[in-house]
Design a protein around this motif. Structure first.
Motif, PDB file in Angstrom:
ATOM      1  N   VAL A  13       0.856  -1.183   0.000  1.00 56.50           N
ATOM      2  CA  VAL A  13       0.000   0.000   0.000  1.00 56.50           C
ATOM      3  C   VAL A  13       0.891   1.232   0.000  1.00 56.50           C
ATOM      4  O   VAL A  13       1.883   1.298   0.727  1.00 56.50           O
ATOM      5  N   THR A  14       0.540   2.185  -0.855  1.00 58.50           N
ATOM      6  CA  THR A  14       1.290   3.436  -0.933  1.00 58.50           C
ATOM      7  C   THR A  14       0.360   4.617  -0.700  1.00 58.50           C
ATOM      8  O   THR A  14      -0.831   4.566  -0.998  1.00 58.50           O
ATOM      9  N   ILE A  76      -6.156  -2.838   5.660  1.00 53.23           N
ATOM     10  CA  ILE A  76      -6.536  -1.562   5.061  1.00 53.23           C
ATOM     11  C   ILE A  76      -7.918  -1.166   5.577  1.00 53.23           C
ATOM     12  O   ILE A  76      -8.888  -1.908   5.393  1.00 53.23           O
ATOM     13  N   SER A  77      -8.013  -0.011   6.207  1.00 52.91           N
ATOM     14  CA  SER A  77      -9.326   0.477   6.637  1.00 52.91           C
ATOM     15  C   SER A  77     -10.107   0.914   5.400  1.00 52.91           C
ATOM     16  O   SER A  77      -9.555   1.546   4.499  1.00 52.91           O
ATOM     17  N   GLN A  78     -11.393   0.553   5.358  1.00 54.25           N
ATOM     18  CA  GLN A  78     -12.181   0.875   4.168  1.00 54.25           C
ATOM     19  C   GLN A  78     -13.649   1.100   4.544  1.00 54.25           C
ATOM     20  O   GLN A  78     -14.458   0.180   4.520  1.00 54.25           O
ATOM     21  N   PHE A  79     -13.973   2.350   4.855  1.00 57.54           N
ATOM     22  CA  PHE A  79     -15.331   2.690   5.254  1.00 57.54           C
ATOM     23  C   PHE A  79     -16.346   2.447   4.143  1.00 57.54           C
ATOM     24  O   PHE A  79     -17.535   2.245   4.409  1.00 57.54           O
ATOM     25  N   THR A 122       0.203  -2.002   7.554  1.00 54.57           N
ATOM     26  CA  THR A 122      -0.993  -1.178   7.377  1.00 54.57           C
ATOM     27  C   THR A 122      -0.728  -0.035   6.419  1.00 54.57           C
ATOM     28  O   THR A 122       0.413   0.290   6.108  1.00 54.57           O
ATOM     29  N   GLY A 123      -1.828   0.564   6.024  1.00 52.41           N
ATOM     30  CA  GLY A 123      -1.774   1.817   5.298  1.00 52.41           C
ATOM     31  C   GLY A 123      -1.913   2.948   6.292  1.00 52.41           C
ATOM     32  O   GLY A 123      -1.436   2.859   7.425  1.00 52.41           O
ATOM     33  N   GLU A 124      -2.623   4.005   5.896  1.00 52.95           N
ATOM     34  CA  GLU A 124      -2.841   5.163   6.756  1.00 52.95           C
ATOM     35  C   GLU A 124      -4.339   5.421   6.834  1.00 52.95           C
ATOM     36  O   GLU A 124      -4.980   5.677   5.809  1.00 52.95           O
ATOM     37  N   GLY A 126      -7.780   6.795   6.759  1.00 51.59           N
ATOM     38  CA  GLY A 126      -8.365   7.995   6.183  1.00 51.59           C
ATOM     39  C   GLY A 126      -7.639   8.561   4.976  1.00 51.59           C
ATOM     40  O   GLY A 126      -8.117   9.507   4.351  1.00 51.59           O
ATOM     41  N   ALA A 127      -6.505   7.996   4.628  1.00 50.98           N
ATOM     42  CA  ALA A 127      -5.729   8.516   3.496  1.00 50.98           C
ATOM     43  C   ALA A 127      -6.234   7.921   2.189  1.00 50.98           C
ATOM     44  O   ALA A 127      -6.881   6.872   2.167  1.00 50.98           O
ATOM     45  N   ASN A 128      -5.908   8.585   1.097  1.00 51.29           N
ATOM     46  CA  ASN A 128      -6.170   8.044  -0.232  1.00 51.29           C
ATOM     47  C   ASN A 128      -5.015   7.102  -0.548  1.00 51.29           C
ATOM     48  O   ASN A 128      -3.901   7.541  -0.809  1.00 51.29           O
ATOM     49  N   MET A 129      -5.297   5.804  -0.495  1.00 55.02           N
ATOM     50  CA  MET A 129      -4.250   4.793  -0.610  1.00 55.02           C
ATOM     51  C   MET A 129      -4.327   4.077  -1.953  1.00 55.02           C
ATOM     52  O   MET A 129      -5.406   3.899  -2.506  1.00 55.02           O
TER      53      MET A 129
END
Length: 148
Positions: A13-14, A76-79, A122-124, A126-129
């Motif tokens: 993930v970037t 990866i968080s994904q609402f 993990t990613g970040e 709330g970020a655009n990943m």
């Protein structure tokens, strides 16, 4: 909580061109957190995911879990997994937990996997990943704590 689990050969993930997390063999877990989720839901998903036997054994049967293949999780968080598309063409996300609820539960999920002996990247939140992966199979499993 809703988790989309993809068995992968590798993934990363970037954010803004910088790699924040990368794994080899394991799972990419896209995790959606509902406004009514709790630590009980976290515990359920950690147990199910850490023990899920979807990696092939020597006979080609899906019989091995993450530990048996020295696998990792890219979490990866994904609402958007709680998108409501019943009305109109623009999804509503009102059932997704707000950050003050979601962040602690997301962190607890990752910490639970680590305590279970699973390495986690993990990613970040709330970020655009940008998530890149090499799907293995493909094997994709959906878990929802409402179905437990």
């Amino acid at each position: 909580m809703r988790a989309v689990i993809q068995r992968v050969k590798e993934a990363n993930v970037t954010v803004d061109g910088t790699v924040l997390g990368a794994i080899g063999v394991g799972f990419v877990v896209l995790l959606g957190i509902h406004e009514q989720d709790s630590l009980t839901d976290v515990d359920y998903l950690v147990r199910k995911i850490s023990l899920m036997r979807v990696f092939e054994d020597e006979d080609g049967k899906m019989n091995r879990d993450l530990a048996a293949v020295a696998g990792s999780v890219l979490s990866i968080s994904q609402f958007t997994l709680y998108a409501d598309t019943k009305k109109g063409n623009r999804p509503s996300f009102v059932k997704a937990a707000r950050p003050d609820v979601a962040i602690p539960l997301y962190n607890a999920f990752n910490e639970g996997l680590i305590k279970a002996g699973i390495p986690v990247a993990t990613g970040e939140f709330g970020a655009n990943m940008a998530v890149s992966l090499v799907n293995d199979g493909p094997v994709t499993i959906i878990l929802d704590t409402l179905d437990k």
